[in-house]
Write a protein that holds these residues in place. Sequence first.
Motif, PDB file in Angstrom:
ATOM      1  N   LEU A 240      -1.571  35.565   0.073  1.00  0.00           N
ATOM      2  CA  LEU A 240      -2.535  34.847   0.312  1.00  0.00           C
ATOM      3  C   LEU A 240      -2.984  35.179   1.675  1.00  0.00           C
ATOM      4  CD1 LEU A 240      -2.108  31.493  -1.547  1.00  0.00           C
ATOM      5  CD2 LEU A 240      -3.691  33.277  -1.980  1.00  0.00           C
ATOM      6  N   SER A 241      -2.164  35.246   2.683  1.00  0.00           N
ATOM      7  CA  SER A 241      -2.370  35.502   3.993  1.00  0.00           C
ATOM      8  C   SER A 241      -2.967  36.914   4.227  1.00  0.00           C
ATOM      9  CB  SER A 241      -1.201  35.229   4.850  1.00  0.00           C
ATOM     10  OG  SER A 241      -0.205  36.230   4.719  1.00  0.00           O
ATOM     11  N   LYS A 242      -2.414  37.871   3.439  1.00  0.00           N
ATOM     12  CA  LYS A 242      -3.249  39.246   3.504  1.00  0.00           C
ATOM     13  C   LYS A 242      -4.667  39.244   2.804  1.00  0.00           C
ATOM     14  CE  LYS A 242       1.233  41.071   2.344  1.00  0.00           C
ATOM     15  NZ  LYS A 242       1.903  41.940   1.328  1.00  0.00           N
ATOM     16  N   LEU A 243      -4.898  38.333   1.940  1.00  0.00           N
ATOM     17  CA  LEU A 243      -6.199  38.314   1.294  1.00  0.00           C
ATOM     18  C   LEU A 243      -7.061  37.278   2.076  1.00  0.00           C
ATOM     19  CD1 LEU A 243      -8.200  38.708  -1.250  1.00  0.00           C
ATOM     20  CD2 LEU A 243      -7.309  36.770  -2.276  1.00  0.00           C
ATOM     21  N   PHE A 244      -6.799  36.379   2.508  1.00  0.00           N
ATOM     22  CA  PHE A 244      -7.659  35.432   3.451  1.00  0.00           C
ATOM     23  C   PHE A 244      -8.049  35.966   4.706  1.00  0.00           C
ATOM     24  CE2 PHE A 244      -5.710  31.215   1.204  1.00  0.00           C
ATOM     25  CZ  PHE A 244      -6.076  31.606   0.127  1.00  0.00           C
ATOM     26  N   HIS A 245      -9.324  36.184   5.002  1.00  0.00           N
ATOM     27  CA  HIS A 245      -9.568  36.483   6.274  1.00  0.00           C
ATOM     28  C   HIS A 245      -9.250  35.447   7.441  1.00  0.00           C
ATOM     29  CE1 HIS A 245     -12.495  37.507   9.781  1.00  0.00           C
ATOM     30  NE2 HIS A 245     -12.356  38.710   9.045  1.00  0.00           N
TER      31      HIS A 245
ATOM     32  N   GLU B  31     -13.272  30.058   5.533  1.00  0.00           N
ATOM     33  CA  GLU B  31     -13.565  28.708   5.249  1.00  0.00           C
ATOM     34  C   GLU B  31     -13.436  28.225   3.863  1.00  0.00           C
ATOM     35  OE1 GLU B  31     -14.512  26.267   7.784  1.00  0.00           O
ATOM     36  OE2 GLU B  31     -14.468  27.848   9.449  1.00  0.00           O
ATOM     37  N   PHE B  32     -12.709  26.928   3.913  1.00  0.00           N
ATOM     38  CA  PHE B  32     -12.315  26.413   2.524  1.00  0.00           C
ATOM     39  C   PHE B  32     -13.060  25.190   2.374  1.00  0.00           C
ATOM     40  CE2 PHE B  32      -9.347  29.353   3.805  1.00  0.00           C
ATOM     41  CZ  PHE B  32      -8.850  30.189   2.680  1.00  0.00           C
ATOM     42  N   VAL B  33     -13.815  24.768   1.308  1.00  0.00           N
ATOM     43  CA  VAL B  33     -14.483  23.509   0.967  1.00  0.00           C
ATOM     44  C   VAL B  33     -13.968  22.862  -0.165  1.00  0.00           C
ATOM     45  CG1 VAL B  33     -16.716  22.501   0.948  1.00  0.00           C
ATOM     46  CG2 VAL B  33     -16.534  24.427   2.212  1.00  0.00           C
ATOM     47  N   HIS B  34     -13.348  21.536   0.094  1.00  0.00           N
ATOM     48  CA  HIS B  34     -12.664  20.964  -1.130  1.00  0.00           C
ATOM     49  C   HIS B  34     -13.440  19.614  -1.203  1.00  0.00           C
ATOM     50  CE1 HIS B  34      -8.995  23.360  -1.430  1.00  0.00           C
ATOM     51  NE2 HIS B  34      -9.388  23.767  -0.043  1.00  0.00           N
ATOM     52  N   MET B  35     -13.178  18.875  -2.155  1.00  0.00           N
ATOM     53  CA  MET B  35     -13.613  17.475  -2.430  1.00  0.00           C
ATOM     54  C   MET B  35     -13.374  16.615  -1.375  1.00  0.00           C
ATOM     55  SD  MET B  35     -13.071  16.967  -6.520  1.00  0.00           S
ATOM     56  CE  MET B  35     -12.092  15.654  -6.357  1.00  0.00           C
ATOM     57  N   GLY B  36     -12.218  16.983  -0.414  1.00  0.00           N
ATOM     58  CA  GLY B  36     -11.952  16.172   0.433  1.00  0.00           C
ATOM     59  C   GLY B  36     -12.064  16.565   1.967  1.00  0.00           C
ATOM     60  N   GLY B  37     -13.103  17.594   2.043  1.00  0.00           N
ATOM     61  CA  GLY B  37     -13.216  18.205   3.430  1.00  0.00           C
ATOM     62  C   GLY B  37     -13.084  19.534   3.591  1.00  0.00           C
ATOM     63  N   HIS B  38     -13.198  20.017   4.593  1.00  0.00           N
ATOM     64  CA  HIS B  38     -13.171  21.718   4.740  1.00  0.00           C
ATOM     65  C   HIS B  38     -12.291  21.844   5.938  1.00  0.00           C
ATOM     66  CE1 HIS B  38     -15.994  21.969   8.427  1.00  0.00           C
ATOM     67  NE2 HIS B  38     -16.456  20.922   7.768  1.00  0.00           N
ATOM     68  N   TRP B  39     -11.681  23.218   6.008  1.00  0.00           N
ATOM     69  CA  TRP B  39     -10.716  23.773   7.034  1.00  0.00           C
ATOM     70  C   TRP B  39     -10.641  25.197   6.756  1.00  0.00           C
ATOM     71  CZ3 TRP B  39      -9.322  19.604   3.680  1.00  0.00           C
ATOM     72  CH2 TRP B  39      -8.643  19.845   2.498  1.00  0.00           C
ATOM     73  N   GLY B  40     -10.164  25.579   7.794  1.00  0.00           N
ATOM     74  CA  GLY B  40      -9.641  27.346   7.983  1.00  0.00           C
ATOM     75  C   GLY B  40      -8.675  27.611   7.415  1.00  0.00           C
ATOM     76  N   THR B  41      -8.581  29.061   7.373  1.00  0.00           N
ATOM     77  CA  THR B  41      -7.242  29.639   6.636  1.00  0.00           C
ATOM     78  C   THR B  41      -5.887  29.104   7.139  1.00  0.00           C
ATOM     79  OG1 THR B  41      -8.560  31.709   6.560  1.00  0.00           O
ATOM     80  CG2 THR B  41      -6.152  32.091   6.741  1.00  0.00           C
ATOM     81  N   GLU B  42      -5.603  29.065   8.476  1.00  0.00           N
ATOM     82  CA  GLU B  42      -4.364  28.573   8.659  1.00  0.00           C
ATOM     83  C   GLU B  42      -3.937  27.165   8.245  1.00  0.00           C
ATOM     84  OE1 GLU B  42      -2.255  27.069  13.055  1.00  0.00           O
ATOM     85  OE2 GLU B  42      -3.452  28.823  13.067  1.00  0.00           O
ATOM     86  N   GLN B  43      -4.747  26.242   8.080  1.00  0.00           N
ATOM     87  CA  GLN B  43      -4.651  24.919   7.350  1.00  0.00           C
ATOM     88  C   GLN B  43      -4.520  25.247   6.065  1.00  0.00           C
ATOM     89  OE1 GLN B  43      -7.182  21.827   8.408  1.00  0.00           O
ATOM     90  NE2 GLN B  43      -6.164  20.109   7.164  1.00  0.00           N
TER      91      GLN B  43
ATOM     92  N   GLY C  67     -13.655  35.443   2.495  1.00  0.00           N
ATOM     93  CA  GLY C  67     -14.218  34.990   3.541  1.00  0.00           C
ATOM     94  C   GLY C  67     -14.492  33.276   3.532  1.00  0.00           C
ATOM     95  N   ALA C  68     -14.770  32.853   2.296  1.00  0.00           N
ATOM     96  CA  ALA C  68     -14.970  31.731   1.983  1.00  0.00           C
ATOM     97  C   ALA C  68     -14.561  31.171   0.476  1.00  0.00           C
ATOM     98  CB  ALA C  68     -16.708  31.357   2.314  1.00  0.00           C
ATOM     99  N   LEU C  69     -14.170  29.756   0.121  1.00  0.00           N
ATOM    100  CA  LEU C  69     -13.672  29.584  -0.999  1.00  0.00           C
ATOM    101  C   LEU C  69     -14.223  28.104  -1.070  1.00  0.00           C
ATOM    102  CD1 LEU C  69     -12.078  30.016  -3.473  1.00  0.00           C
ATOM    103  CD2 LEU C  69     -10.149  28.676  -2.390  1.00  0.00           C
TER     104      LEU C  69
END
Length: 148
Positions: free
Chosen positions: A48-53, A57-69, A135-137
Amino acid sequence: MRFKLIGLIVLLSWGQYSFAQDTDAKREIIQLSKDKWQWMSDKNVDELSKLFHQKAEFVHMGGHWGTEQELAIIKSGGIWYKKADIHEVSVNIIDNTAILLNRIDLLAVVGRNEVTNPFEVTEVYIKQDGKWMLGALSFTRLMTPGDH
Protein backbone atom coordinates in the motif's frame (compact mmCIF):
# COMPACT_ATOMS: atom_id res chain seq x y z
CA MET A 1 -8.61 12.69 -53.19
CA ARG A 2 -5.85 10.17 -52.56
CA PHE A 3 -4.31 12.33 -49.82
CA LYS A 4 -7.69 12.74 -48.12
CA LEU A 5 -8.16 8.96 -48.12
CA ILE A 6 -4.68 8.37 -46.69
CA GLY A 7 -5.31 11.06 -44.06
CA LEU A 8 -8.61 9.44 -43.10
CA ILE A 9 -6.95 6.02 -42.75
CA VAL A 10 -4.18 7.48 -40.56
CA LEU A 11 -6.75 9.32 -38.44
CA LEU A 12 -8.86 6.19 -37.95
CA SER A 13 -5.77 4.12 -37.11
CA TRP A 14 -4.67 6.69 -34.53
CA GLY A 15 -8.16 6.70 -33.02
CA GLN A 16 -8.11 2.92 -32.64
CA TYR A 17 -4.61 3.07 -31.11
CA SER A 18 -5.70 5.76 -28.67
CA PHE A 19 -8.84 3.80 -27.74
CA ALA A 20 -6.75 0.67 -27.13
CA GLN A 21 -4.39 2.61 -24.87
CA ASP A 22 -7.32 4.05 -22.93
CA THR A 23 -8.85 0.57 -22.54
CA ASP A 24 -5.53 -0.87 -21.35
CA ALA A 25 -5.15 1.95 -18.82
CA LYS A 26 -8.70 1.37 -17.53
CA ARG A 27 -7.96 -2.34 -17.08
CA GLU A 28 -4.74 -1.47 -15.24
CA ILE A 29 -6.59 0.90 -12.89
CA ILE A 30 -9.32 -1.66 -12.19
CA GLN A 31 -6.68 -4.28 -11.35
CA LEU A 32 -4.81 -1.82 -9.12
CA SER A 33 -8.04 -1.12 -7.26
CA LYS A 34 -8.72 -4.85 -6.77
CA ASP A 35 -5.15 -5.34 -5.56
CA LYS A 36 -5.57 -2.38 -3.17
CA TRP A 37 -8.69 -3.94 -1.59
CA GLN A 38 -6.80 -7.22 -1.11
CA TRP A 39 -3.75 -5.46 0.36
CA MET A 40 -6.03 -3.53 2.72
CA SER A 41 -7.68 -6.79 3.78
CA ASP A 42 -4.27 -8.40 4.32
CA LYS A 43 -3.01 -5.26 6.15
CA ASN A 44 -0.13 -5.26 3.64
CA VAL A 45 1.17 -1.75 4.31
CA ASP A 46 4.37 -2.45 2.33
CA GLU A 47 2.44 -2.75 -0.95
CA LEU A 48 0.00 0.00 0.00
CA SER A 49 2.83 2.43 0.76
CA LYS A 50 4.07 1.92 -2.82
CA LEU A 51 0.58 2.58 -4.20
CA PHE A 52 -0.47 5.53 -2.01
CA HIS A 53 0.95 8.87 -3.09
CA GLN A 54 2.78 10.62 -0.26
CA LYS A 55 0.22 13.47 -0.41
CA ALA A 56 -2.88 11.24 -0.80
CA GLU A 57 -6.08 12.09 1.05
CA PHE A 58 -8.46 9.56 2.62
CA VAL A 59 -12.07 10.50 3.44
CA HIS A 60 -14.04 8.23 5.78
CA MET A 61 -17.33 8.47 7.66
CA GLY A 62 -15.36 9.58 10.72
CA GLY A 63 -13.07 12.15 9.14
CA HIS A 64 -10.21 12.60 6.71
CA TRP A 65 -6.45 12.22 6.90
CA GLY A 66 -3.30 11.65 4.88
CA THR A 67 -1.26 8.66 3.78
CA GLU A 68 0.84 8.28 6.90
CA GLN A 69 -2.20 8.08 9.18
CA GLU A 70 -4.10 5.76 6.81
CA LEU A 71 -1.19 3.32 6.73
CA ALA A 72 -0.86 3.47 10.53
CA ILE A 73 -4.59 2.77 10.96
CA ILE A 74 -4.42 -0.21 8.59
CA LYS A 75 -1.27 -1.59 10.21
CA SER A 76 -2.67 -1.29 13.75
CA GLY A 77 -6.03 -2.75 12.80
CA GLY A 78 -7.87 0.44 13.84
CA ILE A 79 -9.83 -0.17 10.66
CA TRP A 80 -9.58 -3.65 9.19
CA TYR A 81 -10.95 -3.68 5.66
CA LYS A 82 -11.91 -7.36 5.87
CA LYS A 83 -13.71 -7.80 2.56
CA ALA A 84 -14.95 -5.56 -0.20
CA ASP A 85 -17.72 -7.07 -2.34
CA ILE A 86 -17.50 -5.05 -5.54
CA HIS A 87 -20.77 -4.68 -7.45
CA GLU A 88 -19.99 -2.00 -10.04
CA VAL A 89 -16.83 -0.36 -11.35
CA SER A 90 -16.34 2.51 -13.76
CA VAL A 91 -13.19 4.36 -14.77
CA ASN A 92 -12.80 7.73 -16.43
CA ILE A 93 -9.34 8.82 -17.55
CA ILE A 94 -8.51 12.50 -18.01
CA ASP A 95 -4.92 13.06 -19.10
CA ASN A 96 -2.72 11.67 -16.27
CA THR A 97 -5.64 11.24 -13.85
CA ALA A 98 -7.95 8.25 -13.51
CA ILE A 99 -11.17 8.41 -11.52
CA LEU A 100 -12.51 5.03 -10.47
CA LEU A 101 -15.95 4.60 -8.91
CA ASN A 102 -16.78 1.40 -7.02
CA ARG A 103 -20.13 0.45 -5.58
CA ILE A 104 -19.27 -1.97 -2.81
CA ASP A 105 -20.45 -3.64 0.35
CA LEU A 106 -17.57 -3.34 2.79
CA LEU A 107 -17.17 -5.74 5.69
CA ALA A 108 -14.85 -4.04 8.15
CA VAL A 109 -13.82 -4.19 11.75
CA VAL A 110 -13.76 -0.74 13.30
CA GLY A 111 -12.50 -0.79 16.85
CA ARG A 112 -13.93 -4.10 18.03
CA ASN A 113 -17.13 -3.92 15.99
CA GLU A 114 -17.64 -5.83 12.75
CA VAL A 115 -19.84 -3.80 10.40
CA THR A 116 -21.02 -4.01 6.81
CA ASN A 117 -21.82 -0.83 4.92
CA PRO A 118 -22.79 -0.10 1.32
CA PHE A 119 -20.48 2.53 -0.15
CA GLU A 120 -19.81 4.39 -3.35
CA VAL A 121 -16.03 4.66 -3.25
CA THR A 122 -14.18 7.25 -5.29
CA GLU A 123 -10.54 6.48 -6.05
CA VAL A 124 -8.36 9.02 -7.84
CA TYR A 125 -5.15 7.78 -9.42
CA ILE A 126 -2.38 9.99 -10.78
CA LYS A 127 0.19 8.78 -13.27
CA GLN A 128 3.70 9.97 -12.37
CA ASP A 129 6.87 8.75 -14.03
CA GLY A 130 4.90 6.05 -15.85
CA LYS A 131 3.37 4.66 -12.63
CA TRP A 132 -0.18 4.99 -11.30
CA MET A 133 -0.45 6.11 -7.67
CA LEU A 134 -3.52 6.56 -5.50
CA GLY A 135 -4.08 10.25 -4.79
CA ALA A 136 -7.46 10.11 -3.05
CA LEU A 137 -9.84 7.54 -1.60
CA SER A 138 -13.27 8.65 -0.46
CA PHE A 139 -16.15 6.64 1.00
CA THR A 140 -19.76 7.77 0.58
CA ARG A 141 -22.24 5.64 2.50
CA LEU A 142 -25.25 4.70 0.39
CA MET A 143 -28.78 4.70 1.69
CA THR A 144 -30.43 1.30 1.95
CA PRO A 145 -34.11 0.42 2.38
CA GLY A 146 -35.09 1.29 5.93
CA ASP A 147 -32.55 4.13 6.24
CA HIS A 148 -34.03 7.51 7.06
